[in-house]
Design a protein around this motif. Sequence first.
Motif, PDB file in Angstrom:
ATOM      1  N   LEU A  28      35.696  44.475  40.373  1.00 14.27           N
ATOM      2  CA  LEU A  28      35.705  44.521  41.645  1.00 14.27           C
ATOM      3  C   LEU A  28      34.336  44.222  42.411  1.00 14.27           C
ATOM      4  CD1 LEU A  28      38.244  45.291  43.568  1.00 14.27           C
ATOM      5  CD2 LEU A  28      37.201  47.468  43.954  1.00 14.27           C
ATOM      6  N   VAL A  29      33.412  45.026  41.942  1.00 13.51           N
ATOM      7  CA  VAL A  29      32.077  44.938  42.586  1.00 13.51           C
ATOM      8  C   VAL A  29      31.270  43.712  42.281  1.00 13.51           C
ATOM      9  CG1 VAL A  29      30.814  46.460  40.999  1.00 13.51           C
ATOM     10  CG2 VAL A  29      30.135  46.426  43.348  1.00 13.51           C
ATOM     11  N   ARG A  31      32.703  41.031  41.869  1.00 17.29           N
ATOM     12  CA  ARG A  31      33.553  40.137  42.517  1.00 17.29           C
ATOM     13  C   ARG A  31      33.121  39.859  43.896  1.00 17.29           C
ATOM     14  NH1 ARG A  31      36.015  35.213  42.218  1.00 17.29           N
ATOM     15  NH2 ARG A  31      37.687  35.728  41.104  1.00 17.29           N
ATOM     16  N   TYR A  32      32.748  41.100  44.630  1.00 17.28           N
ATOM     17  CA  TYR A  32      32.317  41.323  45.811  1.00 17.28           C
ATOM     18  C   TYR A  32      30.860  40.836  45.979  1.00 17.28           C
ATOM     19  CZ  TYR A  32      31.198  43.505  50.372  1.00 17.28           C
ATOM     20  OH  TYR A  32      30.558  43.609  51.598  1.00 17.28           O
ATOM     21  N   CYS A  33      30.111  41.251  45.321  1.00 19.17           N
ATOM     22  CA  CYS A  33      28.537  40.840  45.406  1.00 19.17           C
ATOM     23  C   CYS A  33      28.160  39.570  44.819  1.00 19.17           C
ATOM     24  CB  CYS A  33      27.678  42.145  44.549  1.00 19.17           C
ATOM     25  SG  CYS A  33      27.996  43.601  45.494  1.00 19.17           S
ATOM     26  N   GLU A  34      28.788  39.259  43.726  1.00 16.93           N
ATOM     27  CA  GLU A  34      28.388  37.869  43.164  1.00 16.93           C
ATOM     28  C   GLU A  34      29.395  36.849  43.110  1.00 16.93           C
ATOM     29  OE1 GLU A  34      25.317  38.301  40.310  1.00 16.93           O
ATOM     30  OE2 GLU A  34      24.772  39.886  41.424  1.00 16.93           O
ATOM     31  N   ASN A  35      30.539  37.236  43.568  1.00 11.61           N
ATOM     32  CA  ASN A  35      31.766  36.523  43.572  1.00 11.61           C
ATOM     33  C   ASN A  35      31.998  35.751  42.107  1.00 11.61           C
ATOM     34  OD1 ASN A  35      34.021  34.837  44.506  1.00 11.61           O
ATOM     35  ND2 ASN A  35      32.905  33.210  45.297  1.00 11.61           N
ATOM     36  N   LYS A  36      31.867  36.768  41.223  1.00  7.56           N
ATOM     37  CA  LYS A  36      32.174  36.149  39.889  1.00  7.56           C
ATOM     38  C   LYS A  36      33.371  36.950  39.171  1.00  7.56           C
ATOM     39  CE  LYS A  36      27.602  34.785  38.776  1.00  7.56           C
ATOM     40  NZ  LYS A  36      26.438  35.601  38.669  1.00  7.56           N
ATOM     41  N   PHE A  37      34.152  36.515  38.335  1.00 10.18           N
ATOM     42  CA  PHE A  37      35.303  37.169  37.587  1.00 10.18           C
ATOM     43  C   PHE A  37      35.141  36.755  36.289  1.00 10.18           C
ATOM     44  CE2 PHE A  37      39.435  38.268  36.215  1.00 10.18           C
ATOM     45  CZ  PHE A  37      39.522  39.400  36.115  1.00 10.18           C
ATOM     46  N   GLY A 148      43.177  61.439  55.014  1.00  8.74           N
ATOM     47  CA  GLY A 148      42.211  60.804  55.727  1.00  8.74           C
ATOM     48  C   GLY A 148      41.404  59.762  55.488  1.00  8.74           C
ATOM     49  N   ALA A 149      41.888  58.805  54.485  1.00 10.47           N
ATOM     50  CA  ALA A 149      41.523  57.831  53.656  1.00 10.47           C
ATOM     51  C   ALA A 149      42.232  56.558  54.011  1.00 10.47           C
ATOM     52  CB  ALA A 149      41.427  58.026  52.155  1.00 10.47           C
ATOM     53  N   LYS A 150      41.657  55.485  53.767  1.00 10.89           N
ATOM     54  CA  LYS A 150      42.284  53.968  54.097  1.00 10.89           C
ATOM     55  C   LYS A 150      42.712  53.456  52.711  1.00 10.89           C
ATOM     56  CE  LYS A 150      41.556  51.314  57.450  1.00 10.89           C
ATOM     57  NZ  LYS A 150      42.469  50.538  58.267  1.00 10.89           N
ATOM     58  N   HIS A 151      44.067  52.871  52.844  1.00 10.86           N
ATOM     59  CA  HIS A 151      44.199  52.569  51.673  1.00 10.86           C
ATOM     60  C   HIS A 151      44.282  51.008  51.383  1.00 10.86           C
ATOM     61  CE1 HIS A 151      47.276  51.105  48.478  1.00 10.86           C
ATOM     62  NE2 HIS A 151      47.017  52.123  47.792  1.00 10.86           N
ATOM     63  N   TYR A 152      43.994  50.399  50.348  1.00 11.10           N
ATOM     64  CA  TYR A 152      43.740  48.919  50.353  1.00 11.10           C
ATOM     65  C   TYR A 152      44.435  48.472  48.943  1.00 11.10           C
ATOM     66  CZ  TYR A 152      40.204  49.667  53.619  1.00 11.10           C
ATOM     67  OH  TYR A 152      39.503  50.172  54.643  1.00 11.10           O
ATOM     68  N   HIS A 153      44.872  47.147  49.028  1.00  9.79           N
ATOM     69  CA  HIS A 153      45.202  46.581  47.820  1.00  9.79           C
ATOM     70  C   HIS A 153      44.359  45.404  47.557  1.00  9.79           C
ATOM     71  CE1 HIS A 153      49.484  48.253  48.014  1.00  9.79           C
ATOM     72  NE2 HIS A 153      49.265  48.498  46.897  1.00  9.79           N
ATOM     73  N   SER A 154      43.891  45.204  46.025  1.00 11.37           N
ATOM     74  CA  SER A 154      42.999  44.022  45.869  1.00 11.37           C
ATOM     75  C   SER A 154      43.243  43.564  44.374  1.00 11.37           C
ATOM     76  CB  SER A 154      41.667  44.798  45.732  1.00 11.37           C
ATOM     77  OG  SER A 154      41.480  45.486  44.702  1.00 11.37           O
ATOM     78  N   SER A 155      42.607  42.521  44.303  1.00 13.23           N
ATOM     79  CA  SER A 155      42.742  41.771  43.086  1.00 13.23           C
ATOM     80  C   SER A 155      41.320  41.191  42.688  1.00 13.23           C
ATOM     81  CB  SER A 155      43.972  40.782  42.940  1.00 13.23           C
ATOM     82  OG  SER A 155      43.708  39.840  41.888  1.00 13.23           O
ATOM     83  N   ALA A 156      40.740  41.863  41.755  1.00 12.53           N
ATOM     84  CA  ALA A 156      39.301  41.154  41.579  1.00 12.53           C
ATOM     85  C   ALA A 156      39.593  39.844  41.097  1.00 12.53           C
ATOM     86  CB  ALA A 156      38.590  41.859  40.583  1.00 12.53           C
ATOM     87  N   LYS A 157      40.688  39.633  40.243  1.00  6.30           N
ATOM     88  CA  LYS A 157      41.178  38.267  39.259  1.00  6.30           C
ATOM     89  C   LYS A 157      41.206  37.091  40.522  1.00  6.30           C
ATOM     90  CE  LYS A 157      43.903  36.346  35.897  1.00  6.30           C
ATOM     91  NZ  LYS A 157      44.903  36.741  34.956  1.00  6.30           N
ATOM     92  N   LEU A 158      41.978  37.369  41.711  1.00  2.83           N
ATOM     93  CA  LEU A 158      42.341  36.527  42.455  1.00  2.83           C
ATOM     94  C   LEU A 158      41.511  36.675  43.595  1.00  2.83           C
ATOM     95  CD1 LEU A 158      46.445  37.187  42.425  1.00  2.83           C
ATOM     96  CD2 LEU A 158      44.915  35.421  40.903  1.00  2.83           C
ATOM     97  N   ASN A 159      40.396  37.403  43.809  1.00  4.88           N
ATOM     98  CA  ASN A 159      39.821  37.472  44.806  1.00  4.88           C
ATOM     99  C   ASN A 159      40.304  38.023  46.029  1.00  4.88           C
ATOM    100  OD1 ASN A 159      37.423  38.107  46.234  1.00  4.88           O
ATOM    101  ND2 ASN A 159      36.837  35.635  46.378  1.00  4.88           N
TER     102      ASN A 159
END
Lengths: 217, 504
Positions: A28-29, A31-37, A148-159
Amino acid sequence: MAAGGTGGRTYSFKVVLLGEGCVGKTSLVLRYCENKFNDKHITTLQASFLTKKLNITGKRVNLAIWDTAGQERFHALGPIYYRDSNGAVLVYDITDEDSFQKVKNWVKELRKMLGNEICLCIVGNKIDLDKDRHVSVEEAESYAESVGAKHYHSSAKLNKGIEELFLDLCKRMMETAQAEERLKGNGASQSASSRRGVQIVDDEPQATPAGGCCSSG
Amino acid sequence: MTSQRRGIHLDQSELLCKKGCGFYGNTGWQGLCSKCWREENQREKQKQIQEDWALAERLQKEEEEAYASRHQKAQSQPTITPFSKFEERKTKEKSSKVNTVTKFFTPSTKTPSKKDAFEAQSSPSPSSSTSRHSSVDSDHATREFIDFLKPLKSGREIFKQCRAFTESMVYKRDMAADELSECVQDFYQNLSDRLHTQFKGSSEHVESVMDEVEKYMMTRLYKEVFCPETTDDEKKDLAIQKRIRALHWVTIEMLCVPVDEEIAEVSDSVVKAITDVIEMDSKCVPKEKLACITLCSKHIFNAIKITKKEAASADDFLPTLIYIVLKANPPRLQSNIQYITRFSNPSRLMTGEDGYYFTNLCCAVAFIEKLDGQSLNLSAEEFELYMSGQASPQRPQSTGAASCSPGSSALGQVHERLDLLAGLGERQEQVMEKARQLESDLIDWSDDVEQKVQSVLESFPPETQNPTATTASGTTPAASSAIDSDNVENEHLPPPLQPQVFAG
């Protein structure tokens, strides 16, 4: 805690990444910081401490993302990691019920130790494997709201969903920091001591408005 | 004597050299010619000398040994203790001297500190080598600090403040460490705020100034605030050191460290990481200590990356760091951690990369302190056994090679040898057993034979060849017959001489 000073100052936020091993925290991280998977041509030496510079509504934000060891035997070390952090990203694997249970444990612990001054994100990762889903969307979202949290869905594979979640988190952390500043009355010398986290007594009353900001933002 | 007598009947051959060299010999030279005598005599002398030497040496050695053993018995215990006590006293004296030296000079730092340092250096106190070293260091730091501040328009102001604060800290020596930390942190905070607001510096610029401020102040204050007497840091240092020593048996497999030390490059990185984390203790400034930890972490990442061929995550990093700390057993680990926590620039610890690695080091230490069987996938009993040293974990033979740093390969060999020795011992035992059995068998056999012979003898009493002898000597037929049979040769002998009487 946030190095949020007067208007033009750069914000520095610390975000911890929590979750069981193998839920995809690192992917996840990365992908976020370096756009790599799963990149075979790796240039990155490590994916445990990454930084990202952002510009949000004209304000500069330095994000430091701290990955944590997810193995069960290191669970007790959590407090050392999340001390002084502004935000926490709690990752679970949507195909793994247990990993969601772990997230619940983390939330409980974080709220107990840090109160509402920390912005929480609960992230269901691996939505590319939706057919094997074991954690229902409704359950996860209602739980997130209840704490009191926010929920997200993600896919590091599909960015998918990653950019959004961090951007959202940054905005919320900025609001929290600004609220904190307002309460302190913009005094530079006072914000000084806040960096060290000495005035625990002062922090308590601020916690409530900060939490309100979190749940609303 | 004999030659003398022989001299009477002078024989030509007797006159020649006994060695048979062809020359004439001389009785005075034991019948040798002059040349052979010299040779012989020299050899004899040499031999004598050598023997004398050997004897002397042996005697001396014996004497020495006797002396030493006597001495050791009498003095071994007492000599060691007073010496160590003396050492202790000496170091104590040294430290107190150092303190007095600093005490004496530091308050008078109205004059530039450089001069102070110089005075301290030239002071004749012989045991002030450490203080001399540190004053050289702080002198150097001061000069660097001044050089750094020179181009800044507010440099003079900053220097004045820092110096005043550093001097004021000396008087606070007896304060609790936390209060000292508080003071320093407040000072950092105030100064950096002032830099931000008054001098309108950019945040990068302020950061760099603060780094220098930290370096200057901490170099000068290091002796006072590192592991101060008011805390139990030293005790904690010893505790963690002992703990790590007790955990020497923990293997890479137990910690699930994703590092393959078989690969040369990896083991190289591991060694470098160990060196770096040990080197931390030698630095004075928190920032430099942190840099050591960061460097160590980079080497760890390198090792993981080579092994796993992907970027290292925290899941890989922390176990490896724990392993490195266990291997390195860094000196004064707790003191260093406390010192960094107390006196480092807080922003660096909280969000910076250095801070992240430092946090991981703290985690590693916390993990090592709380380590139990469960966290190593061992049963509580196994853990206890290993901790008490009653057993050591069985090395997985198949993957034994995989866990081989040079040290562990040597250990593996030792284990192998031990196994071999145990096997040999067993076999020797078996051999001894068999030998004993053989011995008893032999004894039984000879007894058996004797008994049989006896019984045969009893059932068939020997018949004498000479019936007359039997009848004549009666009770001892066997003996007499034996004697007779022995004397068969007598028949060939001539008849005994008879005394003859000569008439006349």
